[in-house]
Write an enzyme that holds these catalytic residues in place. Structure first.
Site, PDB file in Angstrom:
ATOM      1  N   TRP A  89      -8.776   1.839  12.157  1.00 46.76           N
ATOM      2  CA  TRP A  89      -7.758   0.963  11.584  1.00 46.76           C
ATOM      3  C   TRP A  89      -6.688   0.709  12.640  1.00 46.76           C
ATOM      4  O   TRP A  89      -5.875   1.572  12.935  1.00 46.76           O
ATOM      5  CB  TRP A  89      -7.145   1.613  10.343  1.00 46.76           C
ATOM      6  N   ASP A 125      -7.901   4.084  -0.633  1.00 44.30           N
ATOM      7  CA  ASP A 125      -6.659   4.535  -0.005  1.00 44.30           C
ATOM      8  C   ASP A 125      -6.003   5.695  -0.770  1.00 44.30           C
ATOM      9  O   ASP A 125      -4.794   5.722  -0.971  1.00 44.30           O
ATOM     10  CB  ASP A 125      -5.667   3.386   0.133  1.00 44.30           C
ATOM     11  N   THR A 157       0.818  -1.212   0.000  1.00 44.49           N
ATOM     12  CA  THR A 157       0.000   0.000   0.000  1.00 44.49           C
ATOM     13  C   THR A 157       0.854   1.266   0.000  1.00 44.49           C
ATOM     14  O   THR A 157       0.696   2.143  -0.854  1.00 44.49           O
ATOM     15  CB  THR A 157      -0.949   0.011   1.208  1.00 44.49           C
ATOM     16  N   ARG A 203     -13.953   4.357  10.118  1.00 47.83           N
ATOM     17  CA  ARG A 203     -13.832   3.138  10.922  1.00 47.83           C
ATOM     18  C   ARG A 203     -12.402   3.061  11.460  1.00 47.83           C
ATOM     19  O   ARG A 203     -11.476   3.672  10.909  1.00 47.83           O
ATOM     20  CB  ARG A 203     -14.181   1.912  10.090  1.00 47.83           C
ATOM     21  N   ASP A 259     -11.898   3.952   2.599  1.00 45.93           N
ATOM     22  CA  ASP A 259     -10.820   4.349   3.521  1.00 45.93           C
ATOM     23  C   ASP A 259      -9.866   5.341   2.859  1.00 45.93           C
ATOM     24  O   ASP A 259      -8.649   5.258   3.024  1.00 45.93           O
ATOM     25  CB  ASP A 259     -10.033   3.122   3.976  1.00 45.93           C
TER      26      ASP A 259
END
Length: 687
Positions: free
Chosen positions: A604, A514, A455, A602, A541
């Site tokens: 992480w 992302d 990522t 949310r 996200d």
């Protein structure tokens, strides 16, 4: 994010958006990209000039003057043109009336002849006093029909008074406009004129009047004088002292937003107030958090006007104090703003209104930045952005501006930790003109066969150096999910920051899953980020990481997944305990997606780290109907209720009342979750 999650789905086509800065809503409530340019705007034709220009020369208006209308995208004055210094009336008139844009610095006192002379200002001008030295005595300025994009700042304009208090013979104003639009009047000292200090007349619109001291005058500030209901005006943080009437008087204004003003009628003087804020005719007025001291008839309205007032303080006032006539309008439909507490207004405005020594001057100690130019056509020093980064000396002590000319630069860029004080500056007329884009994803194989990028490694632009800035450009990851369904790991980062004091101003960061990774160099290192006047686009996200990050006065755009379905999460913080996480303030969250399909966030817990305490606060922000009524969600076995997720004073169809599944901050809690609390003494400025 490095942990595995379900594959995101979106459609490849990107729907264009258009908006001014600060925020402007279309009639449907959808926010879209405009051609406005953030801090530098179209004046950034040559980055060497833009980079060295002080903040006051590139400043842009807030309020209604910032809203795109009538073919004008916000109000930025003469920043497209040269900066000139004037000391005489002839010089001032030469540049103020010219067809070309200019930033005109008034470096001393100019006595107008004849008395009452009003210089006819042309479009695209900034007229600014040099510190506290710039004064116009015995005259002022006139903005005629169609004149637009004018800024008048930091001046003292005074003393055309002819000895008659209620003077009907001498129409000598400090600033008069008849049919002008997009005008910003800011940080001036206006006093003792024969007629008005400010007259906004004859369908003038998109005007903001801020941080001025208006004093020692009779007919102080008039708005309207037209049968048409046209004018949109914002009046905030102005100190009216010893002014008898028109404070202001607002006649047939379509939208008049007055907030955080201080109206003071001092006892024992020759001036006694007749009235304060007046909504006349068919005006729609919203009055918020102002302070009225000793004023007679502090708030007055005609029976035909709509006036909503809330949060103001009245001390020693008498007579009419009125509201009603309808709901008026919601200012946040047009732009974002932050209210100061009414009780703080007197001290705030006594010290903060009028000319500032820091405006219109360039500190002698300021060292000019080094500028490196990038152009694909070979007209710059480098053809790629990375080549310019490579040319920055290791451990450089001073600012280096990498000026990137318009074009699409298909490359990855990394600013390593040993190259601080770097600015990436797009030089086009829009932040869409300069695009840095690549298409790696977490699961994309590396060319050397050493595995996949992961990522963090997928980022188009990776910032590892402190004191980084970016403005007036687009950073994108265009990884094609539809064409790469066989890959495991569709996280595709556009911009990754892993540094402290990162300032993102006037940028677009766009991707899918992302999009924007706001990280730190390590778990025990602080990483502060401030983003303003910007857009972030994504679906899953797409704002995430462990940084202490503020997203202010920006647009967060939700997009569908590659197959046309809606659903996702705006934030996924991974905040260490005892540190601030992600703050979204004074912004808007919307997009072309189905109603009630997106969560605000949310938690992480990267790598299953239970010691983390993820935090997202969303406050003073407009939420579209896309936001779920239960806006927070669990993640990977961790409950959001065990971490820090909250809202405060949000508006729009996606906002909702406080409840077990929707915590709201109390006023006391919110007082400790302001932007300054996040940034910890760091005040980022453009450089």
């Amino acid at each position: 994010m490095s942990e595995h999650r379900s594959k995101p789905r979106h459609r490849k086509g990107r729907k264009a958006l258009a908006i001014g800065f600060p925020l402007a809503l279309t009639a449907t409530g959808t926010l879209v990209y405009g051609s406005d340019l953030g801090v530098f705007g179209s004046g950034a034709r040559e980055a060497s000039a833009a980079a060295s220009a002080p903040d006051w020369a590139t400043a842009t208006a807030d309020g209604f003057a910032s809203v795109n209308a009538l073919g004008q995208n916000g109000t930025y004055g003469g920043r497209d043109g040269e900066t000139v210094t004037v000391r005489t009336q002839a010089e001032l008139e030469k540049y103020a009336t010219a067809a070309e844009p200019y930033v005109i610095v008034v470096a001393g006192t100019i006595d107008m002849a004849p008395v009452g002379k009003e210089i006819k200002v042309a479009s695209d001008k900034t007229i600014v006093g040099s510190g506290t030295a710039g004064q116009i005595v015995g005259g002022g300025f006139f903005l005629g029909t169609g004149v637009h994009n004018v800024i008048i700042r930091n001046l003292t304009i005074r003393d055309s008074y002819q000895g008659v208090w209620n003077d009907k013979e001498h129409d000598f104003d400090a600033i008069q406009m008849d049919g002008a639009h997009h005008v910003w009047i800011d940080h001036n000292d206006l006093r003792h004129m024969a007629d008005g200090l400010i007259d906004v007349r004859k369908d003038s619109t998109n005007v903001t009047v801020s941080w001025n001291k208006l004093s020692d005058n009779n007919k102080t500030f008039g708005i309207g004088w037209t049968d048409n209901v046209t004018t949109d005006i914002t009046v905030h943080h102005n100190w009216f002292r010893e002014t008898e009437q028109r404070n202001p008087s607002t006649d047939n204004a379509a939208h008049a937003h007055l907030y955080n003003n201080y109206l003071e009628d001092a006892p024992g003087t020759d001036v006694t107030s007749a009235y304060g804020n007046y909504a006349r005719g068919r005006t729609k007025m919203v009055l918020e958090n102002s302070y009225f001291q000793g004023v007679r008839n502090p708030v007055t309205r005609d029976s035909t006007a709509a006036l909503v007032q809330r949060g103001s303080v009245f001390t020693g006032t008498s007579g009419r104090n009125e509201s009603g006539g309808g709901t008026a309008f919601d200012p946040k439909t047009y732009y974002a703003y932050t209210l100061d507490k009414a009780a703080d207004v007197p001290s705030l405005l006594r010290s903060g209104t009028g000319p500032r020594g820091s405006i219109g001057t360039t500190p002698a100690a300021t060292k000019a930045a080094t500028t490196l130019t990038v152009a694909q056509d070979g007209s710059g020093q480098y053809r790629t952005v990375q080549a310019a980064v490579n040319a920055v000396p290791a451990n450089n002590p001073d600012r280096v501006v990498i000026a990137v000319k318009p074009g699409t630069y298909r490359e990855t860029v990394r600013i390593p930790s040993n190259k601080p004080h770097v600015t990436l500056q797009g030089t086009g007329s829009s932040r869409k003109d300069t695009v840095i884009v690549y298409g790696n994803a977490s699961g994309t194989p590396k060319p050397d066969g050493s595995g996949t990028y992961g990522t963090a490694g997928s980022a188009t632009v990776a910032v590892e150096a402190d004191d980084f800035q970016a403005r007036n450009l687009t950073i994108s990851n265009d990884f094609d999910e539809k064409a790469n369904q066989s890959l495991s790991g569709h996280q595709a980062v556009a911009l990754r920051t892993a540094a402290d004091k990162v300032f993102l101003d006037g940028v677009i960061v766009t991707g899918d899953q992302d999009t924007l990774l706001l990280d730190t160099a390590s778990k025990d290192r602080l990483g502060r980020v401030r983003m303003t006047n910007s857009y972030v686009v994504g679906n899953v996200d797409f704002i995430f990481g462990r940084a202490t990050a503020v997203i202010d006065r920006s647009v967060i755009t939700l997009k569908k997944r590659w197959d046309g379905t809606s659903g996702g999460y705006v934030t996924a913080p991974s905040t260490p305990a005892n540190r601030k996480g992600i703050l979204i303030a004074n912004s808007a969250v919307n997009g072309d997606v189905a109603d009630r399909t997106f969560h605000l966030g949310r938690p992480w817990h990267a790598g299953g780290d239970a010691s983390l305490d993820p935090q997202t606060t969303v406050r003073d922000t407009t939420l579209s109907a896309a936001i779920r009524s239960t806006p927070w969600s669990d993640m990977s076995g961790f409950s959001w209720k065990d971490d820090r997720f909250a809202e405060y004073r949000n508006t729009g169809p996606g906002a909702g009342p406080a409840g077990t599944d929707r915590p709201h901050l109390t006023d006391a809690q919110a007082a400790d979750q302001e932007i300054g609390d996040w940034l910890g003494g760091w005040v980022p400025t453009a450089s």
